[in-house]
Design a protein around this motif. Structure first.
Motif, PDB file in Angstrom:
ATOM      1  N   GLU A   1       2.297   8.731  -4.307  1.00 41.82           N
ATOM      2  CA  GLU A   1       1.832   9.972  -4.928  1.00 41.82           C
ATOM      3  C   GLU A   1       2.540  10.208  -6.257  1.00 41.82           C
ATOM      4  O   GLU A   1       1.919  10.616  -7.247  1.00 41.82           O
TER       5      GLU A   1
ATOM      6  N   GLU B   1       0.859  -1.181   0.000  1.00 40.96           N
ATOM      7  CA  GLU B   1       0.000   0.000   0.000  1.00 40.96           C
ATOM      8  C   GLU B   1       0.896   1.233   0.000  1.00 40.96           C
ATOM      9  O   GLU B   1       1.668   1.451   0.934  1.00 40.96           O
TER      10      GLU B   1
ATOM     11  N   ARG C   1       4.157   6.883   1.308  1.00 47.46           N
ATOM     12  CA  ARG C   1       3.110   7.724   0.715  1.00 47.46           C
ATOM     13  C   ARG C   1       3.651   8.552  -0.442  1.00 47.46           C
ATOM     14  O   ARG C   1       2.981   8.694  -1.481  1.00 47.46           O
ATOM     15  N   ARG C   2       4.848   9.089  -0.306  1.00 45.02           N
ATOM     16  CA  ARG C   2       5.416   9.907  -1.374  1.00 45.02           C
ATOM     17  C   ARG C   2       5.637   9.075  -2.628  1.00 45.02           C
ATOM     18  O   ARG C   2       5.380   9.551  -3.748  1.00 45.02           O
TER      19      ARG C   2
ATOM     20  N   GLY D   1       0.277   4.813  -0.009  1.00 52.78           N
ATOM     21  CA  GLY D   1      -0.578   5.983   0.096  1.00 52.78           C
ATOM     22  C   GLY D   1      -1.851   5.809  -0.705  1.00 52.78           C
ATOM     23  O   GLY D   1      -2.672   4.929  -0.415  1.00 52.78           O
TER      24      GLY D   1
END
Length: 332
Positions: free
Chosen positions: A184, A44, A180-181, A46
């Motif tokens: 993105e 997963e 997360r980055r 983000g």
């Protein structure tokens, strides 16, 4: 996760369960069901989900009934890595070769199968929430189940990035802060890739366009590191932007454009100096290989970055490698 960690009889049911859980429910069949050897990597990131699959010959059919029963409302944008894959959805059908990209929609039935033969199938998939893409479904429908090249332009940037992230995840090199980055950036590159096929780059948000441009610049720089003529001005001209805008793109990074290029060159050279297979290459040749025209300039830059001249670094690195090899041989 490896199916071989399970008893042979449990491997195929495990695979079917993983596919239903991590992608979408479908009816799966395989001539290798008695001993289904596969590997699944799921991360997963983000806003997106990354899934890497390694599998033998198989078929997966998602019917209208299964769509009605469960639909996560996602797109899957995949890079086919090994063996050919046949995929049909809507009015489209494609036979995809390694290196090609595939877009599919969980809200529509599909039929896919890996071709028979000794070669195993391998692919990396990025699952994207439909609401996260700035492109409407009716615009994307023509791209479903259509083989898209992953060799040039934005597609190549996306494919290289996705495969690199999957490898880092598989080696457990991704920290919690980076997760997360990474997702993105993957989402921005996926949106830019799809928009490039639709001539719809103007539909992308400014941040997505900026991120896609940065990714293209990074790929261009890494590809052209050996060229001593690679400068910020050349990079700006190649991407049809001003030199000032290029510097603004890098404003929030630790290194300026020129310093980043020098850092990459020195890191490539450092890896070569520590490689026993390249020990017959003189130090100045290693420097020239990575864009340093003059041996003195390379030595000075290397010493500034690593605290020792490149020749001394090589001797220490190769001595350490030889000692490790000798220790393994003695223990063996």
């Amino acid at each position: 996760m490896r199916s071989e960690d399970l008893p042979a009889a449990d491997r195929f049911p495990w695979w079917c369960e993983q596919m239903a859980q991590d992608i979408v429910p479908s009816a799966v069949s395989s001539p290798h069901a008695d001993d289904f050897r596969s590997v699944v990597t799921v991360a997963e990131l983000g806003p997106v989900l990354l899934t890497a699959l390694d599998y033998p010959e198989m078929r997966s059919v998602r019917s209208s009934a299964l769509v009605r029963r469960s639909d996560p409302e996602r797109y899957g944008l995949s890079v086919v890595m090994a063996n050919e894959l046949c995929f049909a959805q809507g009015d489209n059908a494609a036979r995809l070769a390694p290196g090609q990209l595939l877009l599919h929609d969980t809200s529509q039935p599909f039929d896919t199968h890996a071709l028979p033969g000794a070669a195993r199938g391998e692919m990396v998939m990025l699952q994207l929430p439909k609401t996260a893409l700035p492109l409407r479904p009716e615009r994307l429908n023509p791209l479903l189940a259509r083989g898209m090249s992953g060799a040039t332009g934005m597609s190549a940037v996306f494919a290289r990035y996705l495969v690199g992230v999957a490898g880092a995840v598989g080696r457990r090199e991704v920290g919690e802060r980076e997760v997360r980055r990474l997702g993105e950036v993957a989402l921005d590159l996926a949106a830019a890739t799809l928009a490039s096929y639709l001539d719809a780059e103007d539909r992308l948000p400014p941040e997505t366009r900026r991120q896609a441009l940065l990714a293209r610049i990074e790929a261009f720089v890494e590809l052209n590191l050996p060229d001593p003529e690679l400068t910020p001005a050349v990079i700006a001209a190649h991407h049809h932007i001003s030199l000032g805008y290029l510097h603004r793109l890098f404003r929030h990074r630790e290194l300026t454009v020129a310093a980043w290029i020098r850092h990459l060159r020195l890191e490539r050279a450092r890896a070569d100096l520590a490689d026993p297979r390249l020990c017959h290459h003189p130090v100045h040749v290693v420097g020239a290989r990575w864009g340093f025209r003059h041996g003195a300039d390379f030595s000075r830059a290397f010493r500034t970055a690593h605290g020792v001249p490149p020749g001394d670094y090589r001797r220490r690195a190769l001595t350490a490698v030889g000692t490790a090899v000798d220790a393994v041989s003695m223990n063996g």
